[in-house]
Structures are given as structure tokens and as C-alpha cells.
Design an enzyme around this catalytic site. Structure first.
Site, short mmCIF file in Angstrom:
data_model
loop_
_atom_site.label_atom_id
_atom_site.label_comp_id
_atom_site.label_asym_id
_atom_site.label_seq_id
_atom_site.Cartn_x
_atom_site.Cartn_y
_atom_site.Cartn_z
N GLU A 1 -11.49 3.46 5.67
CA GLU A 1 -10.42 4.20 6.15
C GLU A 1 -11.05 5.34 6.90
O GLU A 1 -11.07 5.26 8.16
CB GLU A 1 -9.51 4.97 5.24
CG GLU A 1 -8.54 5.68 5.59
CD GLU A 1 -7.55 6.55 4.32
OE1 GLU A 1 -8.27 6.45 3.38
OE2 GLU A 1 -6.78 7.20 4.65
N ASP B 1 1.76 4.00 3.00
CA ASP B 1 0.80 4.89 2.30
C ASP B 1 1.33 6.15 1.45
O ASP B 1 1.59 5.91 0.13
CB ASP B 1 -0.38 5.32 3.22
CG ASP B 1 -1.70 5.59 2.70
OD1 ASP B 1 -1.94 5.38 1.51
OD2 ASP B 1 -2.52 6.10 3.54
N ASP B 2 1.82 6.76 2.41
CA ASP B 2 2.34 8.31 1.38
C ASP B 2 3.57 8.55 2.43
O ASP B 2 3.20 9.67 3.03
CB ASP B 2 1.27 9.34 1.52
CG ASP B 2 0.01 8.79 0.86
OD1 ASP B 2 0.27 8.85 -0.55
OD2 ASP B 2 -1.20 8.52 1.42
N HIS C 1 0.86 -1.24 0.17
CA HIS C 1 0.00 0.08 -0.10
C HIS C 1 0.91 1.29 -0.05
O HIS C 1 1.07 1.75 1.17
CB HIS C 1 -0.91 -0.17 1.26
CG HIS C 1 -2.01 0.94 1.36
ND1 HIS C 1 -3.15 0.88 2.03
CD2 HIS C 1 -2.02 2.23 0.51
CE1 HIS C 1 -3.63 2.26 1.68
NE2 HIS C 1 -3.25 2.84 0.82
N HIS D 1 1.36 4.74 -2.45
CA HIS D 1 0.87 5.92 -3.52
C HIS D 1 2.33 6.50 -4.15
O HIS D 1 3.00 7.12 -3.26
CB HIS D 1 0.06 6.74 -2.93
CG HIS D 1 -1.16 6.35 -2.28
ND1 HIS D 1 -2.59 5.88 -3.21
CD2 HIS D 1 -1.58 5.78 -1.17
CE1 HIS D 1 -3.30 5.38 -2.49
NE2 HIS D 1 -2.83 5.27 -1.50
N HIS E 1 -9.57 0.98 -1.56
CA HIS E 1 -9.49 1.91 -0.44
C HIS E 1 -10.91 1.72 0.21
O HIS E 1 -11.99 2.19 -0.39
CB HIS E 1 -9.23 3.13 -0.35
CG HIS E 1 -7.69 3.43 -0.75
ND1 HIS E 1 -6.96 2.97 -1.49
CD2 HIS E 1 -6.82 4.29 0.18
CE1 HIS E 1 -5.61 3.31 -1.48
NE2 HIS E 1 -5.52 4.06 -0.60
N1 HPA Z 1 -6.48 7.31 0.99
C1 HPA Z 1 -7.24 7.93 0.00
N2 HPA Z 1 -6.57 8.29 -1.01
C2 HPA Z 1 -5.34 8.54 -0.93
C3 HPA Z 1 -4.61 8.03 0.22
C4 HPA Z 1 -5.29 7.44 1.24
O1 HPA Z 1 -4.67 7.09 2.16
N3 HPA Z 1 -3.48 8.40 -0.09
C5 HPA Z 1 -3.31 9.02 -1.39
N4 HPA Z 1 -4.60 8.77 -1.80
ZN ZN Z 2 -3.82 4.77 0.56
#
Ligand code: HPA
Ligand code: ZN
Length: 337
Positions: free
Chosen positions: A198, A276-277, A15, A17, A195
Site C-alpha cells: 500500500e 477500505d474505510d 476489503h 475495516h 495488507h
Molecule cells: N491500511 C492499513 N491499515 C488500515 C487501513 C489501511 O488502509 N485501514 C484501516 N486500517
Molecule cells: Zn485496509
């Protein structure tokens, strides 16, 4: 000691991006190279702006940052920087998300986006022996038609894409909107993830499973609010790609001690840990493991199980999964000597 253990543990990241791995230093370099104006004057100022109150407040900055990515080379540099970094963290396999609409809507051709990322993935295979898959994410705040058009464009590069996903603003954009797009992706033999759960409700996880037919849920932390859903995830061994530091940075949980990862793990769910990021949340995969381990008091056995899950939950062929699991076993055995 546990820090060393985590560092050397073979793992997969599922996971991530790629646009979320754009570090402020590279942001400035690309802005300069492409003559794009930035509303920041220094790397420090950028990092100070990374204070988020929820998912949307993050996405606004994340999409703005992606504005410096224009050429094939930019996508290569972005991806290569991430791969070099996680190679140092003993990541053996990655499944990378990219958001083509963030770029094609600015006039950047799909070809440049995919070619740049693909070249870096190939180089990592050659240079590090790291394997990878690419997962195209549809932006759920945009229309079904836009997603379908994006899928059509991406099919020109079908052999470089393993699957499709769904990301961006969750609340108010339920998975069911994209049922036909995912059905089309399925016809093309693509894998499916989304996703869900969340910020959005457990109901969105049901929809991702029942209407989109996904084989993995990204985040999914809201599942513990629904006992029947927990039973379903358990019975069908649906993996969850959890991103603990993303969750605290975006205030899904106020603090790491409140995170339900251990609860999900104890319930027998196939939980993985991911970043994630990482450029925006200030932590790559090993720091995510470490901070979670400390806050939730995870045992070495828990940490090992989570690393094993990262391969079990991957889209690798079974013989590769078995190989990586045996490497983990071997590594753990040397630690106990
Ligand atoms: N959630 C939804 N969209 C996203 C995320 C996330 O954590 N990170 C990058 N795009
Ligand atoms: Zn994500």
C-alpha cells in the site's frame, strides 16, 4: 447511465475495516451513550478533520474514533449500519476486517467485539440474504507476541472467523515479523490475507506470499514496480483488493488519474474495487467504482470484470461463486436488450 449500471451490478466487498465504517453521526451517538469525551463539537468539525497526508495521519484519527466502541450493542450498531448501507448498493457478499487489539487493549473483551459483529452479520443473512465472512486483522505496529495472544483469544470463537489479515502502519513493519502467527492460523484452518504494497515496497508483497502464505493481497498497488512479482501474481492468480479512494485520500497516488488500477487490470491481474474505510474516505463501494471508472475511463466490460473478480476472489464455495457470476451475466444481458 454508467452510474445506474454500477449501482445495480451485483458485487462483493472484500476489503472493509468495520471500524472504518463509523460515520460521525454514530460516533457522536455512541460517545453520548457511553459517556466518552470527544475532541470535536459537531459532525461538521469531525468531517473537516478528515484531511490526511499519509496512512499514519489517518490511523491516528481512526484509532481515536474507535474509542467510543465499548459494548456488544455498539459493535452490532456499527456493523448493522454498514450492512444496511451496502445492501442498498447491491452488495451480495462481504468479507469484513476487524481489529480486535484496538478494543482489547482498551479493556473491551474479545467476546463483546466478536458477538456484536457476528449478530449483525447473521441478521443481514436473514433479512437481506447477504452472506459474509469475518477476518481478524493483527495490528502490525504491535508485537508478534501480542498478535499470537490475540489469535489465541479469538480461537474461542473459531466458528465465527474465516481468516486472518494484517493491517495498520506498513512501513517498517514487514510481514516477516508475523510468520509464526500466520503459521499457527494456518494450522487452525484459517484463510490468510495481508495488507502489503500500500505504502510499503513490493518486497512486502513477496514476503506476504512466501512467508505468510496469503491467498490474497490487500491493496498491493506497488506490485507494478516489480515485473517478476507481476508475473507471479498473474501465474498464481493472486487477487488484489484495491481501494482507489483510500489511495488518493492517503496520497499513495496524488490524483485518481494517476492510479494504476487500469494498468493492473490490463496486465490480467485479478483486481477488485473496495472502500477500505468508507466513513473516513467519504465513499462506499459504488462511489469507488464510479470515481475510478470516470478517472481511468474504464469500459462497461472492465467494470463488469471487476465485479466478477470480487466473487472469484472471495472465500465463498465454488458453487456460490458460479451462482453470483451467472447473476452478473444475466444482469448484463438485460442491460443490452
Ligand atoms: N491500511 C492499513 N491499515 C488500515 C487501513 C489501511 O488502509 N485501514 C484501516 N486500517
Ligand atoms: Zn485496509
Amino acid at each position: 447511465m454508467i452510474e445506474e449500471f454500477i449501482k445495480k451490478l451485483p458485487k462483493a466487498e472484500l476489503h472493509l475495516h468495520i471500524e472504518g465504517s463509523l460515520e460521525p453521526e454514530l460516533l457522536f451517538k455512541l460517545a453520548d451513550r457511553n459517556q466518552v469525551d470527544l475532541p470535536f463539537s459537531s459532525v461538521e468539525e469531525v468531517r473537516e478533520a478528515y484531511e490526511f497526508s499519509d496512512l499514519q495521519s489517518f490511523l491516528d484519527i481512526y484509532y481515536a474514533g474507535a474509542g467510543v466502541l465499548l459494548e456488544t450493542e455498539d459493535f452490532f450498531d456499527l456493523t448493522w449500519a454498514y450492512l444496511e448501507r451496502v445492501n442498498d448498493e447491491n452488495v451480495k457478499h462481504v468479507e469484513i476486517f476487524f481489529d480486535p487489539q484496538t478494543h482489547t487493549d482498551r479493556g473491551v473483551p474479545m467476546r463483546k467485539v466478536i458477538t456484536g459483529i457476528h449478530k449483525a452479520l447473521e441478521q443481514a443473512k436473514q433479512q437481506f440474504g447477504m452472506t459474509s465472512y469475518l477476518i481478524l486483522c493483527f495490528l502490525r505496529h504491535l508485537s508478534e507476541e501480542a498478535a499470537m495472544e490475540t489469535l489465541q483469544q479469538a480461537l474461542l470463537f473459531r466458528e465465527w472467523i474465516e481468516g486472518v489479515g494484517l493491517d495498520s502502519s506498513e512501513d517498517g513493519f514487514p510481514p516477516k515479523i508475523f510468520e509464526r502467527v500466520f503459521a499457527k492460523a494456518s494450522e487452525e484452518g484459517l484463510r490468510k490475507v495481508a495488507h502489503a504494497g500500500e505504502e510499503g515496497p513490493a518486497e512486502y508483497i513477496w514476503q506476504a506470499l512466501d512467508l505468510l502464505g496469503v491467498s490474497r493481497i490487500d491493496h498491493g498497488v506497488k506490485c507494478t514496480e516489480d515485473e517478476k512479482l507481476m508475473e507471479r501474481l498473474l501465474k498464481e492468480k493472486v487477487p488484489l483488493t484495491v481501494c482507489p479512494l483510500s489511495n488518493t485520500k492517503l496520497r499513495v497516488f496524488e490524483k485518481m488519474e494517476d492510479h494504476n488500477l487500469k494498468e493492473m487490470l490490463n496486465a490480467g491481474l485479478c483486481v477488485t474495487i473496495n472502500s477500505d474505510d468508507p466513513a473516513y474516505f467519504g465513499a462506499y463501494i459504488n462511489d469507488n467504482f464510479l470515481v475510478t471508472q470516470r478517472a481511468l475511463n474504464l469500459s462497461l466490460k472492465d467494470v463488469t470484470e471487476i465485479a466478477k473478480n470480487s466473487f472469484r476472489a472471495s472465500f465463498l464455495p465454488q458453487d456460490s461463486i458460479d451462482y453470483h457470476l451467472s447473476c452478473i451475466e444475466e444482469y448484463v444481458a438485460t442491460q443490452n436488450e
